[in-house]
Scaffold this motif. Sequence first.
Motif, mmCIF file in Angstrom:
data_model
loop_
_atom_site.group_PDB
_atom_site.id
_atom_site.type_symbol
_atom_site.label_atom_id
_atom_site.label_comp_id
_atom_site.label_asym_id
_atom_site.label_seq_id
_atom_site.Cartn_x
_atom_site.Cartn_y
_atom_site.Cartn_z
ATOM 1 N N GLY A 21 -10.508 0.998 -6.122
ATOM 2 C CA GLY A 21 -9.561 1.554 -5.162
ATOM 3 C C GLY A 21 -10.154 2.697 -4.357
ATOM 4 O O GLY A 21 -11.368 2.933 -4.370
ATOM 5 N N CYS A 22 -9.271 3.388 -3.693
ATOM 6 C CA CYS A 22 -9.690 4.484 -2.824
ATOM 7 C C CYS A 22 -8.575 5.518 -2.785
ATOM 8 O O CYS A 22 -7.403 5.162 -2.675
ATOM 9 C CB CYS A 22 -9.954 3.931 -1.419
ATOM 10 N N ALA A 78 -0.488 11.635 -5.893
ATOM 11 C CA ALA A 78 -1.782 11.241 -5.336
ATOM 12 C C ALA A 78 -2.640 12.469 -5.059
ATOM 13 O O ALA A 78 -3.823 12.510 -5.402
ATOM 14 C CB ALA A 78 -1.564 10.442 -4.049
ATOM 15 N N SER A 134 -5.874 -3.487 -6.437
ATOM 16 C CA SER A 134 -6.874 -2.507 -6.059
ATOM 17 C C SER A 134 -6.490 -1.214 -6.744
ATOM 18 O O SER A 134 -5.358 -0.756 -6.598
ATOM 19 C CB SER A 134 -6.870 -2.337 -4.546
ATOM 20 N N GLY A 135 -7.395 -0.655 -7.546
ATOM 21 C CA GLY A 135 -6.981 0.505 -8.303
ATOM 22 C C GLY A 135 -8.064 1.430 -8.785
ATOM 23 O O GLY A 135 -8.141 2.571 -8.322
ATOM 24 N N PRO A 136 -8.883 0.949 -9.726
ATOM 25 C CA PRO A 136 -9.748 1.888 -10.445
ATOM 26 C C PRO A 136 -10.543 2.815 -9.517
ATOM 27 O O PRO A 136 -11.193 2.364 -8.578
ATOM 28 C CB PRO A 136 -10.682 0.964 -11.235
ATOM 29 N N THR A 168 0.831 -1.193 0.000
ATOM 30 C CA THR A 168 0.000 0.000 0.000
ATOM 31 C C THR A 168 0.867 1.244 0.000
ATOM 32 O O THR A 168 1.949 1.242 0.576
ATOM 33 C CB THR A 168 -0.920 0.021 1.239
ATOM 34 N N ALA A 169 0.378 2.303 -0.644
ATOM 35 C CA ALA A 169 1.051 3.599 -0.544
ATOM 36 C C ALA A 169 0.238 4.524 0.358
ATOM 37 O O ALA A 169 0.781 5.236 1.187
ATOM 38 C CB ALA A 169 1.202 4.227 -1.926
ATOM 39 N N ASN A 170 -1.073 4.475 0.201
ATOM 40 C CA ASN A 170 -1.910 5.450 0.903
ATOM 41 C C ASN A 170 -2.877 4.843 1.915
ATOM 42 O O ASN A 170 -3.759 5.530 2.420
ATOM 43 C CB ASN A 170 -2.661 6.308 -0.112
ATOM 44 N N GLY A 171 -2.718 3.556 2.182
ATOM 45 C CA GLY A 171 -3.417 2.975 3.331
ATOM 46 C C GLY A 171 -4.822 2.452 3.101
ATOM 47 O O GLY A 171 -5.521 2.158 4.066
ATOM 48 N N SER A 172 -5.256 2.288 1.851
ATOM 49 C CA SER A 172 -6.615 1.752 1.664
ATOM 50 C C SER A 172 -6.622 0.243 1.380
ATOM 51 O O SER A 172 -7.631 -0.422 1.607
ATOM 52 C CB SER A 172 -7.333 2.502 0.543
ATOM 53 N N THR A 173 -5.495 -0.293 0.919
ATOM 54 C CA THR A 173 -5.435 -1.731 0.619
ATOM 55 C C THR A 173 -5.426 -2.603 1.887
ATOM 56 O O THR A 173 -5.976 -3.709 1.856
ATOM 57 C CB THR A 173 -4.225 -2.032 -0.298
ATOM 58 N N LEU A 180 -2.553 -0.255 -7.259
ATOM 59 C CA LEU A 180 -1.895 -0.054 -8.562
ATOM 60 C C LEU A 180 -1.392 1.379 -8.653
ATOM 61 O O LEU A 180 -2.106 2.325 -8.277
ATOM 62 C CB LEU A 180 -2.891 -0.286 -9.700
ATOM 63 N N TYR A 181 -0.176 1.528 -9.148
ATOM 64 C CA TYR A 181 0.425 2.843 -9.316
ATOM 65 C C TYR A 181 1.023 2.890 -10.716
ATOM 66 O O TYR A 181 2.001 2.176 -10.978
ATOM 67 C CB TYR A 181 1.484 3.072 -8.219
ATOM 68 N N ALA A 182 0.399 3.677 -11.581
ATOM 69 C CA ALA A 182 0.792 3.727 -12.992
ATOM 70 C C ALA A 182 0.945 2.320 -13.572
ATOM 71 O O ALA A 182 1.933 2.003 -14.239
ATOM 72 C CB ALA A 182 2.071 4.533 -13.156
ATOM 73 N N GLY A 183 -0.013 1.478 -13.265
ATOM 74 C CA GLY A 183 -0.052 0.134 -13.854
ATOM 75 C C GLY A 183 0.797 -0.915 -13.152
ATOM 76 O O GLY A 183 0.829 -2.067 -13.570
#
Length: 177
Positions: free
Chosen positions: A125-126, A136, A90-92, A14-19, A60-63
């Motif tokens: 995603g979120c 972000a 987790s992305g869209p 995770t980068a931003n904590g939603s996963t 997902l971050y730039a695919g």
Amino acid sequence: MHEHIERVLVTYGTANGSTPQIAGAIADVLNKAGLRAEPRLARFVASVEPYDAVVLGSGLYAGHWHRYVRRFVRRHRRALSERPLWLFSSGPLDDSASRGDIPPTPSVRRIADQLHAREHVTFGGCLKENAQSRGARMLVRSGKGGDFRDFPAIEQWAEHVADEILLASWQRPDRRR
Ligand SMILES: Cc1cc2nc3c(=O)[nH]c(=O)nc-3n(C[C@H](O)[C@H](O)[C@H](O)COP(=O)(O)O)c2cc1C
């Protein structure tokens, strides 16, 4: 007699904590189904050896999956490919993942192939104002933010994974019971 309960690693990046909440929801369902599931940040997983099955996912971050998840895959390639493995992305940031199946990105597809994963699923995603990176925050400012995680769909997928793990454990000739 000792009953062997299947141990399942539910690991994620995770980068931003939603996963983490997606992984937590998956682990809850697996535990309710009678498995022993542990949600763990991939960064902190030293070994896959103790586990009978693995669920692995990332935002997902730039695919691409998060870089430390990609590193986790490189480090544990063999152990992962030897275990029943399910993947999620987790992305869209829209409801497209709830409306239909979204295939893995090419980068995630390569990982799925390398590891002989059983399945891959994409969940919505979120992204919120508290996001860490400049990229972000730019996405949020451009109106792309929101919470598109579909927990009923996540739980339904986890129930299906639980069924497959339990079925495989019953069918294994060496099962310890
Ligand atoms: C810099 C950046 C790039 C992103 N790129 C993609 C992408 O290529 N495809 C996609 O579906 N979602 C993309 N997203 C959305 C994230 O995957 C989504 O917000 C996800 O829930 C992130 O999980 P996290 O909160 O655990 O980091 C991107 C988000 C950010 C911040």
